[in-house]
Design a protein around this motif. Structure first.
Motif, PDB file in Angstrom:
ATOM      1  N   GLU A 150       0.139  -5.156   1.671  1.00 53.09           N
ATOM      2  CA  GLU A 150      -1.079  -5.965   1.697  1.00 53.09           C
ATOM      3  C   GLU A 150      -1.047  -6.973   2.844  1.00 53.09           C
ATOM      4  OE1 GLU A 150      -2.763  -7.708  -2.073  1.00 53.09           O
ATOM      5  OE2 GLU A 150      -3.062  -9.315  -0.636  1.00 53.09           O
ATOM      6  N   ALA A 151       0.131  -7.560   3.055  1.00 51.52           N
ATOM      7  CA  ALA A 151       0.265  -8.500   4.170  1.00 51.52           C
ATOM      8  C   ALA A 151      -0.056  -7.788   5.482  1.00 51.52           C
ATOM      9  CB  ALA A 151       1.676  -9.084   4.208  1.00 51.52           C
ATOM     10  N   ALA A 152       0.421  -6.550   5.616  1.00 48.87           N
ATOM     11  CA  ALA A 152       0.167  -5.784   6.839  1.00 48.87           C
ATOM     12  C   ALA A 152      -1.335  -5.557   7.016  1.00 48.87           C
ATOM     13  CB  ALA A 152       0.904  -4.451   6.781  1.00 48.87           C
ATOM     14  N   LYS A 153      -1.976  -5.167   5.915  1.00 53.55           N
ATOM     15  CA  LYS A 153      -3.430  -4.982   5.958  1.00 53.55           C
ATOM     16  C   LYS A 153      -4.114  -6.279   6.317  1.00 53.55           C
ATOM     17  CE  LYS A 153      -4.629  -1.729   2.302  1.00 53.55           C
ATOM     18  NZ  LYS A 153      -5.334  -1.786   1.015  1.00 53.55           N
ATOM     19  N   GLY A 154      -3.703  -7.347   5.638  1.00 54.74           N
ATOM     20  CA  GLY A 154      -4.333  -8.649   5.833  1.00 54.74           C
ATOM     21  C   GLY A 154      -4.193  -9.150   7.262  1.00 54.74           C
ATOM     22  N   CYS A 155      -3.100  -8.737   7.935  1.00 52.36           N
ATOM     23  CA  CYS A 155      -2.898  -9.132   9.330  1.00 52.36           C
ATOM     24  C   CYS A 155      -3.792  -8.314  10.251  1.00 52.36           C
ATOM     25  CB  CYS A 155      -1.454  -8.895   9.766  1.00 52.36           C
ATOM     26  SG  CYS A 155      -0.340 -10.122   9.150  1.00 52.36           S
ATOM     27  N   GLY A 156      -4.442  -7.308   9.711  1.00 53.47           N
ATOM     28  CA  GLY A 156      -5.311  -6.489  10.550  1.00 53.47           C
ATOM     29  C   GLY A 156      -4.623  -5.259  11.106  1.00 53.47           C
ATOM     30  N   MET A 157      -3.614  -4.745  10.404  1.00 52.83           N
ATOM     31  CA  MET A 157      -3.009  -3.497  10.864  1.00 52.83           C
ATOM     32  C   MET A 157      -3.843  -2.339  10.320  1.00 52.83           C
ATOM     33  SD  MET A 157       1.077  -3.855  10.521  1.00 52.83           S
ATOM     34  CE  MET A 157       1.967  -5.288  11.102  1.00 52.83           C
ATOM     35  N   SER A 158      -4.010  -1.312  11.162  1.00 48.82           N
ATOM     36  CA  SER A 158      -4.665  -0.101  10.682  1.00 48.82           C
ATOM     37  C   SER A 158      -3.658   0.612   9.780  1.00 48.82           C
ATOM     38  CB  SER A 158      -5.044   0.778  11.857  1.00 48.82           C
ATOM     39  OG  SER A 158      -3.865   1.243  12.483  1.00 48.82           O
ATOM     40  N   PRO A 159      -4.106   1.574   8.965  1.00 49.02           N
ATOM     41  CA  PRO A 159      -3.163   2.283   8.092  1.00 49.02           C
ATOM     42  C   PRO A 159      -1.979   2.868   8.856  1.00 49.02           C
ATOM     43  CG  PRO A 159      -5.404   2.829   7.497  1.00 49.02           C
ATOM     44  CD  PRO A 159      -5.494   1.958   8.714  1.00 49.02           C
ATOM     45  N   TYR A 160      -2.225   3.399  10.072  1.00 53.16           N
ATOM     46  CA  TYR A 160      -1.120   3.950  10.867  1.00 53.16           C
ATOM     47  C   TYR A 160      -0.129   2.874  11.249  1.00 53.16           C
ATOM     48  CZ  TYR A 160      -3.295   8.472  11.449  1.00 53.16           C
ATOM     49  OH  TYR A 160      -3.816   9.694  11.217  1.00 53.16           O
ATOM     50  N   GLN A 161      -0.695   1.744  11.720  1.00 50.30           N
ATOM     51  CA  GLN A 161       0.185   0.656  12.143  1.00 50.30           C
ATOM     52  C   GLN A 161       1.009   0.144  10.967  1.00 50.30           C
ATOM     53  OE1 GLN A 161      -3.013  -1.545  13.813  1.00 50.30           O
ATOM     54  NE2 GLN A 161      -2.342  -1.200  15.921  1.00 50.30           N
ATOM     55  N   ALA A 162       0.363   0.010   9.818  1.00 51.22           N
ATOM     56  CA  ALA A 162       1.094  -0.455   8.636  1.00 51.22           C
ATOM     57  C   ALA A 162       2.219   0.525   8.313  1.00 51.22           C
ATOM     58  CB  ALA A 162       0.147  -0.595   7.448  1.00 51.22           C
ATOM     59  N   LEU A 163       1.949   1.816   8.429  1.00 49.82           N
ATOM     60  CA  LEU A 163       2.962   2.825   8.123  1.00 49.82           C
ATOM     61  C   LEU A 163       4.149   2.730   9.080  1.00 49.82           C
ATOM     62  CD1 LEU A 163       3.895   5.405   6.623  1.00 49.82           C
ATOM     63  CD2 LEU A 163       2.640   6.710   8.337  1.00 49.82           C
ATOM     64  N   PHE A 164       3.854   2.688  10.384  1.00 50.06           N
ATOM     65  CA  PHE A 164       4.943   2.767  11.356  1.00 50.06           C
ATOM     66  C   PHE A 164       5.636   1.437  11.608  1.00 50.06           C
ATOM     67  CE2 PHE A 164       2.678   6.704  12.357  1.00 50.06           C
ATOM     68  CZ  PHE A 164       3.750   7.578  12.228  1.00 50.06           C
ATOM     69  N   LYS A 165       4.895   0.336  11.432  1.00 48.65           N
ATOM     70  CA  LYS A 165       5.523  -0.959  11.714  1.00 48.65           C
ATOM     71  C   LYS A 165       6.159  -1.576  10.485  1.00 48.65           C
ATOM     72  CE  LYS A 165       2.913  -2.145  15.717  1.00 48.65           C
ATOM     73  NZ  LYS A 165       2.528  -3.212  16.591  1.00 48.65           N
ATOM     74  N   VAL A 166       5.652  -1.245   9.316  1.00 48.57           N
ATOM     75  CA  VAL A 166       6.153  -1.916   8.117  1.00 48.57           C
ATOM     76  C   VAL A 166       6.750  -0.936   7.102  1.00 48.57           C
ATOM     77  CG1 VAL A 166       5.542  -3.398   6.182  1.00 48.57           C
ATOM     78  CG2 VAL A 166       4.529  -3.804   8.427  1.00 48.57           C
TER      79      VAL A 166
END
Lengths: 207, 369, 211
Positions: A104-120
């Motif tokens: 959720e934090a990743a989403k809240g920071c404005g990461m796209s689903p791909y970015q959330a997957l690969f970065k977090v």
């Protein structure tokens, strides 16, 4: 003469293992990630995967042998499929066990689903993925010994011939290098894991 | 400006938000508060579209946020959640730079941001930039959480109970820092909490919610003076510095008092006093109705030859009703020289007593929390 | 594939697990009681599981000769890791309040171990046994190569005879045994864990009272 044969066998064995584990790892990782994107369906797919995991490697080798005949490719495909399951399972459960708060934090920071997957998500699931790789490698080394049952070399040749002819020297000549190979591979992956893993997630892996 | 226009949300049959409408002007610190399940967190998460409304519109600076790209919108709004929000696989510097990197700022600019941010809260760059979250205390982690939200200079920052998991002392320090930062940077902040003390301290406007609706929306002083419902008042609780006259006696009486039955023997009564370490006991009848008091002095002076305490009972002590005015009760205690008054329920049964001690305690609580 | 092979397979699994429990449980307890040998024990059982099954069986065969004994010893060694690890883990995880209470009541170290700690650790120990057993069903396929029989014999013969039907039947039998054991033992495990939770709650209550 044995010495040369032994080295040949080790090389063959290592080749089987490296190629199959690499293919299995890549496949397992990709399918694991894909399944983690559809957890609703995966709840049904997953038990089937677990059942496949209980099938011994010899069956994969055997089935493919009947279809493809006695070729190295048979062994490699069979071992790749076999190596895929632990990686797949660990990738999937690793990603799903990442705390929702981080996602959720990743989403809240404005990461796209791909970015959330690969970065977090993937970095946090990494210890699990590597544990899967370790299992896959150790199992594959073990089942590669069986490649000899269809006459395709590897250290199993020694063990197999030794066992059939009751020749203890032959058994030991095959078994000891195979054992060392497995232990070394396991230790190498442990080292790799420590090296790659950031200081931040090391604590989590210990849990 | 953030504007909610008739926003509703339900999960299954449960109505979470019911036609919610309000506005938060630019540069204001708005605090959403209310009992759990009142919809405050849902409201917050709708602003960066982590949750979508079923009905109604939300506008930021006049633009309907539904028409904007979710991901872009979130990059332009800071977001702080409880402790867990820092990514454990990233260093402090990487965590701070998450949004700037998403916005494709170049490396130098990101670096500058990390320096500026750490500088702002007095955490030395060399010491902290390379640390991982699990190498820091909870308070430090949450500071970084706030910095991460501020890193790309978003005009709006959302905070979901950010200090809830911290110890009281650290919380206090971070609240002070937060307030200063907000003043300095002139951000619009929407902050969710269940702690009224925190709300009173930080807010320009408190939005009190219950069952998906706004009960009261007012600046802290206004809410303290005129709480619009008993729920708001109970939330304000000890923070209320409204006139003392509105407090009744029962708010600060002691209820664990030593009583004896009027037919009891003298010996039993004295023993009871000795055991509890008091010099006076309250006497009640079989229905728990107040009869009077007996003091050890009375027993010593007049107790000879008596069997029960009944003849020794005195009715000299002042009594008050439990919903009586606290101020009058205090005045009496201060002026009469008595040490206590007896508090009675409406049916004359015993409710408690007010001593000078309990009065002083109530006063200090009202003053300093 | 005959019933005899099926029975042989089960026989190997049951005997090797019995042996693994007989050895692994004490080893796990030793790991818990004495931290010094713990690291060495864990490393050895970890390496044992890493060694390829056929290689391990081959080495044992040099000493024990061909036959079931070799297979049973080999698979027992293979099963040690989950049993030792979970025994140690289960004992470590027993609520410290309960441990303290037991000590406070004047129980001796051994009495505590057998009457309080082991019973409370049992659900986790059982999980280890389940993992080991399900793995053993698969590993026992290797028996045929050292003259131990079992379903592996049928699978191997099917491959040699290029008989797909027999290969599938044998594999199905193997998978059914593994899944059934996993499921059945999983049910027992579930009820054990539920029971332990109740116990744990009581334990926490006790320790609070004490404080």
């Amino acid at each position: 003469m044995y010495g040369k044969m032994l080295i040949n066998s080790i090389v063959t064995h290592v080749c089987y293992v490296i190629i199959s584990v690499t293919i299995g790892f890549v496949l397992g990782l990709i399918i694991g990630i894909l399944l983690s994107r559809i957890p609703k369906y995966s709840a049904y797919i997953f038990p089937i995967v677990s059942i496949f995991q209980t099938i011994p490697g010899i069956v994969f080798i055997g089935v493919l042998f009947l279809y493809l005949g006695m070729k190295p490719v048979t062994v490699i495909i069979a071992l790749s499929i076999y190596a895929m399951f632990p990686v797949l399972k660990n990738t999937y459960t690793g990603i799903l066990s990442v705390d929702e708060g981080y996602v959720e934090a990743a989403k809240g920071c404005g990461m796209s689903p791909y970015q959330a997957l690969f970065k977090v998500e993937l970095p946090l699931a990494f210890p699990n993925v590597i544990a899967g790789l370790r299992l896959a490698t150790v199992y594959t080394i073990s089942w590669a010994v069986l490649a000899s049952t269809i006459g395709l070399g590897g250290l199993g040749d020694f063990v197999y011939q030794g066992v059939s002819s009751n020749n203890n020297t032959l058994i030991i000549a095959g078994a000891i290098p195979a054992a060392i190979l497995a232990v070394v591979a396991g230790a190498l992956i442990d080292r790799l894991q420590k090296k790659i893993m950031s200081r931040g997630t090391r604590g989590e892996a210990a849990k | 400006m953030i504007k909610f226009d008739n926003v509703s949300k339900r999960y299954g049959k449960k109505q979470i938000l019911n036609k919610l409408s309000f506005e938060i002007p630019d540069g204001k610190f708005a605090v959403l508060i209310g009992p759990s399940g009142c919809g405050k967190t849902t409201t917050l998460k709708m602003i960066n579209r982590l949750i979508e409304p079923d009905e109604g519109k939300i506008y930021i600076d006049g633009k309907d946020i539904e028409s904007e790209d979710k991901v872009q919108l979130r990059r332009s709004i800071g977001y702080v959640i409880q402790q867990i929000g820092l990514f454990p696989n990233m260093t402090v510097a990487e965590n701070i730079c998450v949004v700037p990197k998403l916005l494709k700022y170049d490396k130098e600019r990101c670096d500058q941001i990390v320096h500026d941010m750490l500088n702002m809260v007095g955490m030395p760059y060399d010491e902290y930039a390379g640390k991982y979250p699990n190498e820091m205390s909870g308070g430090q982690q949450q500071r970084i959480g706030v910095l991460r939200a501020l890193a790309a200079s978003p005009p709006i920052v959302l905070m979901d109970e950010p200090f809830g998991a911290l110890d009281p002392l650290t919380r206090e320090v971070l609240q002070d820092e937060m307030k200063k930062l907000q003043k300095k940077l002139n951000k619009t902040i929407v902050f969710v909490t269940h702690d009224m003390g925190e709300a009173l301290k930080l807010a320009d406007t408190i939005i009190f919610m219950e069952k998906g609706q706004i009960v009261q929306m007012a600046p802290p002083e206004e809410m303290l003076k005129n709480p619009s419902s008993s729920l708001v008042r109970s939330f304000l609780g000890k923070h209320s510095d409204g006139e003392m006259s509105s407090i009744s006696v029962e708010d600060f009486m002691r209820t664990n008092i030593i009583t004896v039955d009027q037919d009891r023997g003298i010996l039993e009564c004295t023993e009871r006093m000795a055991r509890s370490g008091v010099d006076t006991v309250v006497v009640v009848d079989e229905e728990d109705k107040y009869v009077g008091t007996v003091s050890i002095r009375d027993i010593k002076l007049r107790g000879m030859g008596e069997n029960t305490i009944k003849p020794l009972i005195s009715r000299n002590v002042q009594t008050v009703q439990r919903d009586g005015n606290a101020q009058e009760c205090f005045d009496y205690l201060l002026n009469s020289g008595d040490n206590y008054v007896i508090v009675l329920n409406e049916d004359d049964t015993l409710a408690g007593i007010v001593t000078k001690n309990s009065m002083a305690k109530a006063l200090s609580e009202a003053l300093w929390g | 594939m005959s019933l005899k092979l099926l029975w042989e397979h089960l026989y190997i699994v049951i005997c090797s697990e019995a042996l693994a429990i007989a050895v692994g449980l004490p080893l796990g307890i030793i790991c818990y009681l004495y931290p010094k040998p713990k690291k060495a024990i864990m490393q050895v059982v970890d390496i044992l599981q890493t060694i390829p099954t056929l290689a391990l069986l081959g080495i044992i065969m040099v000493f024990a000769g061909a036959g079931k004994i070799t297979v049973i010893i080999g698979i027992a060694l293979y099963s040690l890791l989950p049993i030792v690890r979970n025994t140690n883990l289960g004992l470590v995880q027993v609520n410290p309040g309960v441990k303290e209470a037991a000590r406070g009541m004047g129980m001796s170290k051994m009495y505590r171990l057998f009457n309080v700690e082991l019973p409370l650790a049992f659900p986790i120990v059982f999980t280890g046994i389940r993992i080991a057993t399900v793995n053993a069903v698969g590993s026992a396929v290797f028996a045929t190569f050292v003259g131990g029989g079992g379903i592996g014999f049928s699978i191997y013969n099917a491959i040699k005879a290029q008989n797909m039907g027999q290969l599938m039947k044998s594999t199905a039998a193997l998978v059914i045994i593994a899944v059934a054991l996993d499921f059945g033992m999983g049910l027992i495990e579930g009820s054990l864990h539920r029971g332990a939770e109740g116990k744990k709650k009581k334990g926490a209550h006790l320790s609070k009272k004490k404080a």
